[in-house]
Motif scaffolding. Structure first.
Motif, PDB file in Angstrom:
ATOM      1  N   LYS A   7       0.811  -1.222   0.000  1.00  0.00           N
ATOM      2  CA  LYS A   7       0.000   0.000   0.000  1.00  0.00           C
ATOM      3  C   LYS A   7       0.848   1.279   0.000  1.00  0.00           C
ATOM      4  O   LYS A   7       0.336   2.357  -0.253  1.00  0.00           O
ATOM      5  N   ASN A  33       0.076  12.095  -7.840  1.00  0.00           N
ATOM      6  CA  ASN A  33      -0.300  11.613  -6.512  1.00  0.00           C
ATOM      7  C   ASN A  33      -0.827  10.183  -6.664  1.00  0.00           C
ATOM      8  O   ASN A  33      -0.709   9.596  -7.737  1.00  0.00           O
ATOM      9  N   GLU A  34      -1.411   9.624  -5.646  1.00  0.00           N
ATOM     10  CA  GLU A  34      -1.823   8.215  -5.683  1.00  0.00           C
ATOM     11  C   GLU A  34      -2.994   7.929  -6.624  1.00  0.00           C
ATOM     12  O   GLU A  34      -3.307   6.773  -6.889  1.00  0.00           O
ATOM     13  N   ASN A  35      -3.615   8.974  -7.166  1.00  0.00           N
ATOM     14  CA  ASN A  35      -4.766   8.795  -8.058  1.00  0.00           C
ATOM     15  C   ASN A  35      -4.650   9.490  -9.408  1.00  0.00           C
ATOM     16  O   ASN A  35      -5.532   9.338 -10.247  1.00  0.00           O
ATOM     17  N   ILE A  36      -3.610  10.290  -9.611  1.00  0.00           N
ATOM     18  CA  ILE A  36      -3.543  11.175 -10.780  1.00  0.00           C
ATOM     19  C   ILE A  36      -2.149  11.133 -11.408  1.00  0.00           C
ATOM     20  O   ILE A  36      -1.144  11.161 -10.694  1.00  0.00           O
ATOM     21  N   SER A  53      -4.099  15.696 -15.018  1.00  0.00           N
ATOM     22  CA  SER A  53      -5.100  15.155 -14.087  1.00  0.00           C
ATOM     23  C   SER A  53      -5.853  13.946 -14.632  1.00  0.00           C
ATOM     24  O   SER A  53      -7.073  13.842 -14.490  1.00  0.00           O
ATOM     25  N   SER A  55      -7.089  10.399 -14.180  1.00  0.00           N
ATOM     26  CA  SER A  55      -7.342   9.465 -13.079  1.00  0.00           C
ATOM     27  C   SER A  55      -6.738   8.107 -13.413  1.00  0.00           C
ATOM     28  O   SER A  55      -6.869   7.625 -14.543  1.00  0.00           O
ATOM     29  N   HIS A  57      -5.223   4.064 -11.642  1.00  0.00           N
ATOM     30  CA  HIS A  57      -5.109   3.069 -10.572  1.00  0.00           C
ATOM     31  C   HIS A  57      -3.637   2.701 -10.495  1.00  0.00           C
ATOM     32  O   HIS A  57      -3.034   2.352 -11.518  1.00  0.00           O
ATOM     33  N   TRP A  70      -5.165   3.085 -16.713  1.00  0.00           N
ATOM     34  CA  TRP A  70      -6.229   4.080 -16.840  1.00  0.00           C
ATOM     35  C   TRP A  70      -6.966   3.943 -18.162  1.00  0.00           C
ATOM     36  O   TRP A  70      -6.488   3.311 -19.086  1.00  0.00           O
TER      37      TRP A  70
END
Length: 168
Positions: A7, A33-36, A53, A55, A57, A70
């Motif tokens: 994680k 970051n962890e999502n983008i 930006s 999105s 995984h 993505w």
């Protein structure tokens, strides 16, 4: 059990990577970051495209390996594996047929053209899907910090001639 925390993505977050696929295409990825992620395509089929930006995984696969996947507004699906220890990257891109037929439609700043990308996606054609499955050498890695809006902020053809050597 793995000898790392699956994680914990901190080793990957904030990294700017420049890589060249075996087919000669040059891409740049910033793990915002962890999502983008933000990315810029320097050359290749859809060169001069850039996106902010997106999105994604992100999954940590090993101590220095992660997978990022993505789906783009264009209908393109992407899954990449980044190996920071050995400086290589493996990517699989699933292009809908409309992009192969008209790659010029994707060039430019995607974020300013989202309704148009969605129109092209819906108009198709989608099939047959073109699968590009390539390895790449990572030629540049730099920690740029998390959520840095200045990392990817223009098209590749607007970068200084000494890019990326001019980065502080």
């Amino acid at each position: 059990m793995p000898h790392f925390d699956r994680k914990d993505l901190s080793h990957f977050l904030g990294r700017q990577l420049i890589f060249t696929y075996d087919n000669g295409w040059n891409y740049e990825l910033y793990i915002k970051n962890e999502n983008i992620v933000d990315y810029r395509i320097h050359n290749g089929l859809i060169g001069q495209r850039w996106v902010k930006s997106q999105s994604v995984h992100i999954a940590r696969i090993a101590a220095e390996i992660c997978k990022i996947s993505w789906t783009e507004p264009t209908g393109t699906n992407v899954s990449i594996i980044i190996n920071l220890k050995d400086n290589f990257y493996q990517g699989t891109i699933f292009f809908p047929r409309w992009i192969l037929n008209h790659p010029e439609r994707t060039r430019g700043f995607q974020n300013d053209n989202l309704p148009l990308m969605e129109f092209y996606r819906e108009a198709g054609p989608t099939y047959p899907i073109e699968i590009i499955d390539e390895f790449a050498n990572i030629t540049f890695i730099k920690d740029r910090g998390i959520d840095n809006e200045d990392v990817i902020n223009c098209a590749a053809n607007e970068l200084p001639a000494d890019f990326p050597n001019n980065l502080v």
